[in-house]
Design an enzyme around this catalytic site. Structure first.
Site, short mmCIF file in Angstrom:
data_model
loop_
_atom_site.label_atom_id
_atom_site.label_comp_id
_atom_site.label_asym_id
_atom_site.label_seq_id
_atom_site.Cartn_x
_atom_site.Cartn_y
_atom_site.Cartn_z
N LYS A 130 0.82 -1.26 -0.05
CA LYS A 130 0.12 -0.01 0.09
C LYS A 130 0.98 1.21 0.19
O LYS A 130 0.86 2.17 -0.87
CB LYS A 130 -0.88 0.01 1.23
CG LYS A 130 -1.92 1.19 1.38
CD LYS A 130 -2.81 1.45 2.47
CE LYS A 130 -2.04 2.23 3.27
NZ LYS A 130 -2.49 2.66 4.55
N ASP A 149 -6.53 0.48 0.38
CA ASP A 149 -6.63 1.14 2.03
C ASP A 149 -7.98 0.49 2.27
O ASP A 149 -8.62 -0.41 1.64
CB ASP A 149 -6.45 2.27 2.18
CG ASP A 149 -7.54 3.21 1.67
OD1 ASP A 149 -8.50 2.86 0.74
OD2 ASP A 149 -7.63 4.42 1.77
#
Ligand code: SF4
Length: 222
Positions: A130, A149
């Site tokens: 991420k 996310d």
């Protein structure tokens, strides 16, 4: 809430086109909300954003980035001092450890610059896909993956873009169905969509640009 999953074999590409068009229409200027002026600041802000709002991170980094300008600066102070400086973002002990570990590796192995490849970024302590995707997409304009996310995870499942619960599997599913030249903008748009419309507790379905093609059981009519 348990969701009944559906498949859209023949309609998938049409749905993707409609989803991308809807996101474009509603969020034409979606951007990373973390304030930064270079790749190092973006990396630090992204590490701090775990389990914390972007607004809080921006508040903290306002002073932080004045005090710490280079990776060496994070290594000059005792860990406790850095912890105090980032305390209000939560999980400050682990975040300070990650920031100092990443800074040390950037200095020792990468000549003082934040690396610009997925493989190298993933070697930095505290950096998973991420964070690496945020840095690569925003700081370097490289589409190596899609940011997953909490918002992208939820919205992807509601829109049946993935059935998985694991971020890495959801990213893999998204990378197969979203055109690569859209990965960076799609990431920002999905985060914004999840944050402002497709909210976790009460999604604002009546004003959602994707309402007509969404078959989520979380949908609400008012
Ligand atoms: S219709 Fe509702 S549940 Fe579906 S994507 Fe839009 S806001 Fe989310």
């Amino acid at each position: 809430m348990t969701k009944k999953k559906k498949s859209f074999p023949g309609r998938q590409s049409d749905r993707i086109r409609q989803i991308l068009a809807g996101l474009d229409h509603t969020f034409p200027d979606a951007q990373c909300a973390l304030k930064h002026s270079n790749p190092l600041e973006l990396l630090i802000a992204t590490i701090l954003s775990a389990q914390c709002t972007d607004a809080r991170v921006n508040l903290v980094t306002q002073d932080l980035f004045r005090k710490y300008r280079a990776p060496q600066d994070y290594l000059r102070v005792p860990q406790e001092e850095l912890e105090t400086d980032i305390r209000s973002t939560g999980f400050f002990h682990n975040k300070a450890k990650s920031i100092r570990g990443a800074s040390a590796m950037i200095v020792e192995r990468f000549g003082g610059s934040v690396p610009a490849s997925m493989e190298e970024l993933l070697r930095l302590p505290g950096v998973a896909r991420k964070t690496a995707n945020v840095v690569l997409g925003v700081a370097y304009g490289k589409a190596e993956g899609i940011v997953v996310d909490t918002h992208v995870l939820r919205v992807s499942r509601r829109l049946d873009l993935s059935n998985s619960q694991a971020p890495e599997n959801i990213e893999r599913d998204l990378m197969q169905i979203i055109p690569r030249n859209r990965w960076i903008s799609f990431s920002h748009q999905m985060i914004l969509h999840g944050r402002t419309i497709c909210k976790a507790r009460k999604p604002l379905c009546p004003v959602c640009p994707l309402e007509k093609i969404c078959e989520s059981e979380d949908k609400c009519s008012r």
